[in-house]
Design a protein around this motif. Structure first.
Motif, PDB file in Angstrom:
ATOM      1  N   SER A 132     -11.697  -3.242  -4.543  1.00  8.57           N
ATOM      2  CA  SER A 132     -11.096  -3.922  -3.196  1.00  8.57           C
ATOM      3  C   SER A 132     -10.668  -2.751  -2.814  1.00  8.57           C
ATOM      4  CB  SER A 132     -10.709  -5.010  -3.274  1.00  8.57           C
ATOM      5  OG  SER A 132     -10.000  -5.104  -1.961  1.00  8.57           O
ATOM      6  N   ARG A 133     -10.764  -2.088  -1.196  1.00  6.70           N
ATOM      7  CA  ARG A 133     -10.063  -0.639  -1.178  1.00  6.70           C
ATOM      8  C   ARG A 133      -8.576  -1.932  -0.406  1.00  6.70           C
ATOM      9  NH1 ARG A 133     -15.622   1.355   1.831  1.00  6.70           N
ATOM     10  NH2 ARG A 133     -16.009  -1.294   1.774  1.00  6.70           N
ATOM     11  N   PHE A 134      -8.706  -2.890  -0.196  1.00  4.77           N
ATOM     12  CA  PHE A 134      -7.857  -3.362   0.684  1.00  4.77           C
ATOM     13  C   PHE A 134      -6.671  -4.799  -0.642  1.00  4.77           C
ATOM     14  CE2 PHE A 134     -12.072  -3.657   3.368  1.00  4.77           C
ATOM     15  CZ  PHE A 134     -11.663  -2.453   4.464  1.00  4.77           C
ATOM     16  N   LEU A 135      -7.008  -4.551  -1.200  1.00  2.30           N
ATOM     17  CA  LEU A 135      -5.787  -4.525  -2.062  1.00  2.30           C
ATOM     18  C   LEU A 135      -4.355  -4.216  -2.008  1.00  2.30           C
ATOM     19  CD1 LEU A 135      -8.173  -6.607  -5.255  1.00  2.30           C
ATOM     20  CD2 LEU A 135      -7.122  -7.515  -3.325  1.00  2.30           C
ATOM     21  N   ASP A 136      -4.495  -2.707  -2.180  1.00  2.00           N
ATOM     22  CA  ASP A 136      -3.417  -1.510  -2.494  1.00  2.00           C
ATOM     23  C   ASP A 136      -3.654  -1.149  -0.886  1.00  2.00           C
ATOM     24  OD1 ASP A 136      -5.102   0.293  -3.202  1.00  2.00           O
ATOM     25  OD2 ASP A 136      -4.243   0.283  -5.059  1.00  2.00           O
ATOM     26  N   SER A 137      -2.628  -0.156  -0.363  1.00  2.00           N
ATOM     27  CA  SER A 137      -2.980   0.408   0.466  1.00  2.00           C
ATOM     28  C   SER A 137      -3.111   2.392   0.375  1.00  2.00           C
ATOM     29  CB  SER A 137      -0.611   0.657   1.527  1.00  2.00           C
ATOM     30  OG  SER A 137       0.011   0.834   0.193  1.00  2.00           O
ATOM     31  N   ARG A 138      -3.640   2.673  -1.145  1.00  4.87           N
ATOM     32  CA  ARG A 138      -4.052   4.131  -0.810  1.00  4.87           C
ATOM     33  C   ARG A 138      -4.976   4.024  -0.249  1.00  4.87           C
ATOM     34  NH1 ARG A 138      -5.438   3.934  -7.455  1.00  4.87           N
ATOM     35  NH2 ARG A 138      -6.492   1.738  -7.159  1.00  4.87           N
ATOM     36  N   THR A 139      -6.728   3.266   0.642  1.00  5.91           N
ATOM     37  CA  THR A 139      -7.446   3.951   0.933  1.00  5.91           C
ATOM     38  C   THR A 139      -6.824   3.803   2.094  1.00  5.91           C
ATOM     39  OG1 THR A 139      -8.768   3.118  -0.663  1.00  5.91           O
ATOM     40  CG2 THR A 139      -9.659   3.220   1.231  1.00  5.91           C
ATOM     41  N   PRO A 210      -8.133  -3.694  -7.141  1.00  8.64           N
ATOM     42  CA  PRO A 210      -7.628  -2.285  -6.543  1.00  8.64           C
ATOM     43  C   PRO A 210      -8.436  -0.939  -6.607  1.00  8.64           C
ATOM     44  CG  PRO A 210      -5.246  -3.183  -7.847  1.00  8.64           C
ATOM     45  CD  PRO A 210      -6.640  -3.698  -8.317  1.00  8.64           C
ATOM     46  N   VAL A 211      -8.313  -0.287  -6.041  1.00  6.91           N
ATOM     47  CA  VAL A 211      -9.039   1.221  -6.226  1.00  6.91           C
ATOM     48  C   VAL A 211      -9.406   2.024  -5.151  1.00  6.91           C
ATOM     49  CG1 VAL A 211     -10.976   0.328  -7.462  1.00  6.91           C
ATOM     50  CG2 VAL A 211     -11.842   0.316  -4.921  1.00  6.91           C
ATOM     51  N   HIS A 212      -9.146   3.316  -4.963  1.00  9.76           N
ATOM     52  CA  HIS A 212      -8.589   3.959  -4.305  1.00  9.76           C
ATOM     53  C   HIS A 212      -9.876   4.775  -3.950  1.00  9.76           C
ATOM     54  CE1 HIS A 212      -6.782   8.273  -3.042  1.00  9.76           C
ATOM     55  NE2 HIS A 212      -7.105   7.740  -2.203  1.00  9.76           N
TER      56      HIS A 212
END
Length: 239
Positions: A132-139, A210-212
């Motif tokens: 998920s791109r939306f579980l942290d703010s890296r993407t 979470p993924v970037h």
């Protein structure tokens, strides 16, 4: 086709979870500029890689083979969903395969994220782990892509009964049993929603991680961000 023989020349880091039981499925279409580096970097940790050349008009398939991937070729472009199905079917011929990872060929996915997702599946005993791109703010997707992706999440959650934060993320870890049961019939971008619907239909256990997603100058120069956004909308409306 005989049982896939695992490539043996890669030097694998001992800390890579599932390195000898995980096949990476890499759909490939005209990515000759970058796919060699992507596969070589991947195989320093995960040697079992099958690249599915989906009718490329450049030398992508030859470059992927030189980088150490097993290569399966489509005679013409059929779409990413079809490429994933071909790669999964190939990996299933290996009796030692415990899970597959779907991994992009353009440099947007991170091997560290894939390794963490494999470790999560092992630790929690779930069938599938989705990035998920939306579980942290890296993407950092553009505004239009963010809007389309949020719409895709709403649509897929509604139709599948599976509650996710990111429905069209191509980085996935799928266990063997799920690989055997999930039917991918949508050849193009709608396969992402279809996979989630199959998860709901079979009641597979699923987690997100979470993924970037790295939107590189290369991927942006090909117009992938805008084009994929349009394709997602079209395939959701007309599948």
């Amino acid at each position: 086709m005989s049982t896939p023989e695992p490539p043996r020349e890669a030097v694998v880091e001992e800390t890579s979870p599932g390195a000898d039981t995980t096949w990476f499925v890499v759909p490939l279409f005209n990515e000759g500029q970058v796919v060699g580096d992507v596969i070589r970097d991947l195989r320093t940790r995960y040697p079992l890689v099958v690249a599915v050349d989906d009718g490329s008009q450049d030398d992508s398939a030859a470059i992927a083979a030189r980088a150490g991937a097993a290569v399966v070729r489509h005679p013409f472009n059929m779409g990413q969903g079809a490429a994933l199905k071909t790669g999964i079917d190939y990996a299933l011929r290996d009796p030692g395969m415990r899970q597959i990872v779907t991994f992009d060929s353009d440099g947007q996915h991170q091997v560290d994220d894939a390794a963490a997702m494999i470790a999560m599946r092992d630790a929690e005993g779930v069938d599938i782990v989705l990035g998920s791109r939306f579980l942290d703010s890296r993407t950092k997707p553009g505004l239009l892509k963010r809007i389309v992706l949020r719409g895709a999440v709403w649509y897929t959650n509604l139709t599948s009964g599976v509650k996710l934060t990111d429905a069209h993320n191509g980085l996935r870890v799928i266990g063997r049993e799920a690989c055997e049961k999930i039917a991918i019939e949508q050849n193009r971008m709608a396969h992402a929603s279809e996979i989630v619907e199959e998860i709901g239909r079979h009641k597979f256990t699923v987690r997100e991680h979470p993924v970037h997603i790295l939107y590189t100058d290369y991927s942006r120069s090909k117009g992938q961000s805008m084009l994929n956004s349009v394709n997602i909308v079209i395939d959701m409306l007309f599948r």
